[in-house]
Design an enzyme around this catalytic site. Structure first.
Site, mmCIF file in Angstrom:
data_model
loop_
_atom_site.group_PDB
_atom_site.id
_atom_site.type_symbol
_atom_site.label_atom_id
_atom_site.label_comp_id
_atom_site.label_asym_id
_atom_site.label_seq_id
_atom_site.Cartn_x
_atom_site.Cartn_y
_atom_site.Cartn_z
ATOM 1 N N SER A 64 1.048 -1.715 0.218
ATOM 2 C CA SER A 64 0.831 -0.052 0.142
ATOM 3 C C SER A 64 1.036 1.038 -0.177
ATOM 4 C CB SER A 64 -1.013 -0.158 1.443
ATOM 5 O OG SER A 64 -1.712 -0.517 1.213
ATOM 6 N N LYS A 67 0.396 3.361 -2.703
ATOM 7 C CA LYS A 67 -0.916 4.403 -3.161
ATOM 8 C C LYS A 67 -0.930 5.881 -3.245
ATOM 9 C CE LYS A 67 -3.783 0.641 -1.068
ATOM 10 N NZ LYS A 67 -4.780 0.017 0.215
ATOM 11 N N TYR A 191 -3.459 -3.439 -10.962
ATOM 12 C CA TYR A 191 -2.661 -2.652 -9.174
ATOM 13 C C TYR A 191 -2.070 -3.650 -8.343
ATOM 14 C CZ TYR A 191 -4.371 -2.196 -4.019
ATOM 15 O OH TYR A 191 -4.636 -2.425 -2.650
ATOM 16 N N TYR A 243 -5.268 3.895 8.413
ATOM 17 C CA TYR A 243 -6.163 3.187 7.244
ATOM 18 C C TYR A 243 -6.909 3.947 9.348
ATOM 19 C CZ TYR A 243 -3.616 0.058 4.579
ATOM 20 O OH TYR A 243 -2.359 -0.330 4.035
ATOM 21 N N VAL A 261 1.067 -3.933 4.007
ATOM 22 C CA VAL A 261 0.995 -4.885 4.642
ATOM 23 C C VAL A 261 2.612 -5.779 4.486
ATOM 24 C CG1 VAL A 261 -1.601 -5.206 4.587
ATOM 25 C CG2 VAL A 261 -0.419 -6.033 2.480
HETATM 26 N N1 GLU Z 1 -2.015 -5.032 -2.394
HETATM 27 C C1 GLU Z 1 -2.288 -5.170 -1.323
HETATM 28 C C2 GLU Z 1 -4.243 -5.204 -0.684
HETATM 29 O O1 GLU Z 1 -4.725 -4.655 -1.729
HETATM 30 C C3 GLU Z 1 -1.685 -3.998 -0.670
HETATM 31 C C4 GLU Z 1 -2.435 -3.868 1.143
HETATM 32 C C5 GLU Z 1 -1.810 -2.866 1.566
HETATM 33 O O2 GLU Z 1 -0.268 -3.264 2.206
HETATM 34 O O3 GLU Z 1 -2.180 -2.353 3.400
HETATM 35 O O4 GLU Z 1 -4.318 -5.872 -0.325
#
Ligand code: GLU
Length: 456
Positions: A64, A67, A191, A243, A261
């Protein structure tokens, strides 16, 4: 002397090393194979110095943390309006993979939760780009932030795609609302590839430093995105980056941040530095346990909370004195530091409150290292008002911090590069006044003579 910063980082890592709570993410099976004990931290300054301790060169997937950068690329490629029409900027307070969209519009609430983050890559590049070219655009963009070519970990990518039911559900909902206009499967595939880009803590430090540096990679010198884009991205990171723990983070750490994550965590402190940590064990929110502990420590030890900015304005006027000779006395207002609105207000007040008989005034910027736009305009207005009061105003500006100064109607500024040029009268013409200067009564009053050529 040996720098104190690497020693500090080593000490900070040692302090959190004993905490083995949490667990690596396992919803992507390949991530569960990560060495949970890895631990590293990087400080990357906006002028390109990197300090690191621990596992700073171990590769892991960005997840993430991609992002905010993909969001930056979308804003940069398409402009704000089209991106805001499809992805909001409101904190959701929800888990990263919550299947939630705005009730009326179907818009994802922000680009940091998956619904938004699945949408933003579709807004990179030109509309209608094929999926492979779109992914290449995103990976090249992430690479420009890092300052080296990054690649995808195919094993992690495959592993996530095999279990991407939830992200596919989100993408299908987005497609049903026409937020996505392309094939949901291809979009999720892109993605997930973006999330599987391999980085090190060192790379993440540089990526964060590029944000902290207003969009210019401090080492390559490449402008990756412009300053307005960075402001937007950092604002969204500050409110939505962590988050459902975003509020705790904003109050306790106060650094615009994003976690992933795989255990990475970045923070970007505008104008100062980028920070990155890596430790794979995650807490219930999906944030790295030891990464969060390190950031809490960095923030309090180093005073990095964005809301905790010491006043700089009182020191901008270094001196206000009379210099030169008895027959050629000059009022010197010597300025220093980085000057923004509050500093400029201090200058205005200093000049307004000083009653002085000297005709010649030198506003000396030699020790100033930055001026923002409003400070520039306020200093020019000071110059204009001094001219109207009958003073000859010199601007000592060796670094061209005010390029092409326009003091406005009735104002006149003589620009020089050294205070000595003002203090030592020129043999030709009026003392200290540059020849070739625009006469006061000409139609283009307000234009400026550059004094270098005329100084005797
Ligand atoms: N590839 C992960 C997902 O979309 C990224 C989530 C993350 O790092 O928070 O589930």
């Amino acid at each position: 002397m040996h720098s104190v910063i690497p020693d500090y980082l080593i000490e900070a890592l040692a302090d959190v090393a004993a905490d083995v709570s949490g667990a690596p993410a396992d919803y992507i099976p390949e991530l569960a194979t990560a060495d949970p004990d890895c631990l590293g931290a990087v400080f990357a300054t906006v002028d390109g110095t990197i300090y690191g301790a621990g596992d700073v060169d171990t590769e892991f997937t960005i997840q993430s943390i991609s992002k905010p950068f993909a969001y930056a690329l979308a804003l940069s490629d398409r402009g704000f309006r089209p991106v805001l029409a499809k992805v909001g900027v409101e904190p959701s307070g929800e888990a990263f993979n919550e299947i939630s969209l705005e009730h009326d519009t179907g818009r994802p609430r922000n680009p940091m939760i998956n619904a938004g983050a699945i949408t933003t890559p579709s807004l990179t590049g030109t509309p209608g780009l094929d999926p492979a070219a779109r992914v290449a655009r995103v990976i090249d963009g992430l690479s420009a932030f890092a300052g080296r070519q990054l690649s995808v970990d195919d094993a992690v990518c495959r592993s996530e795609m095999e279990h991407a039911y939830r992200n596919l559900a989100i993408a299908n909902m987005l497609r049903s609302h026409d937020i996505l206009t392309e094939d949901p499967h291809a979009v999720v595939d892109g993605y997930v590839r973006q999330c599987s880009v391999l980085v090190t803590a060192r790379d993440l430090g540089m990526m964060a430093a590029t944000l902290a540096n207003g969009g210019v990679n401090p080492l390559s010198g490449e402008r990756v995105v412009d300053e307005q884009v960075v402001r937007q991205v950092l604002s969204v990171m500050a409110t939505c980056g962590m988050y459902d723990a975003a509020g705790d983070w904003a109050t306790q750490v106060g650094i615009p941040a994003k976690s992933g994550v795989a255990g990475g965590l970045i923070g970007a402190l505008p104008g100062q530095l980028g920070i990155a940590t890596f430790s794979p064990r995650l807490d219930v929110h999906g944030n790295s346990v030891r990464g969060v502990a390190l950031f809490e420590r960095f923030s309090s030890d180093a005073g990095l909370h964005v809301m905790e900015v010491p006043p700089s304005a009182p020191s901008v006027v270094r001196s206000n004195r009379v210099d030169g000779t008895a027959s050629h006395s000059v009022r010197v207002i010597q300025l220093q530091g980085g000057i923004r609105f509050a500093g400029a207000e201090r200058i205005v007040r200093e000049v307004a409150e000083t009653v002085f008989p000297e005709t010649i005034v030198a506003l000396d910027l030699t020790m100033v290292y930055s001026l923002d736009d409003v400070a520039r305009r306020m200093i020019l207005e000071v110059a204009r008002r001094l001219t109207l009061d009958g003073h000859d105003v010199h601007l000592v500006d060796p670094e061209s911090l005010i390029p092409d100064p326009d003091p406005g109607e009735g104002g006149r500024i003589i620009v020089v590069t050294d205070l000595q040029e003002v203090l030592r009268p020129s043999p030709q013409g009026a003392p200290g006044v540059a020849s070739g200067e625009v006469p006061h009564d000409r139609a283009d009053v307000g234009s400026v003579a550059i004094g270098e050529e005329s100084v005797g």
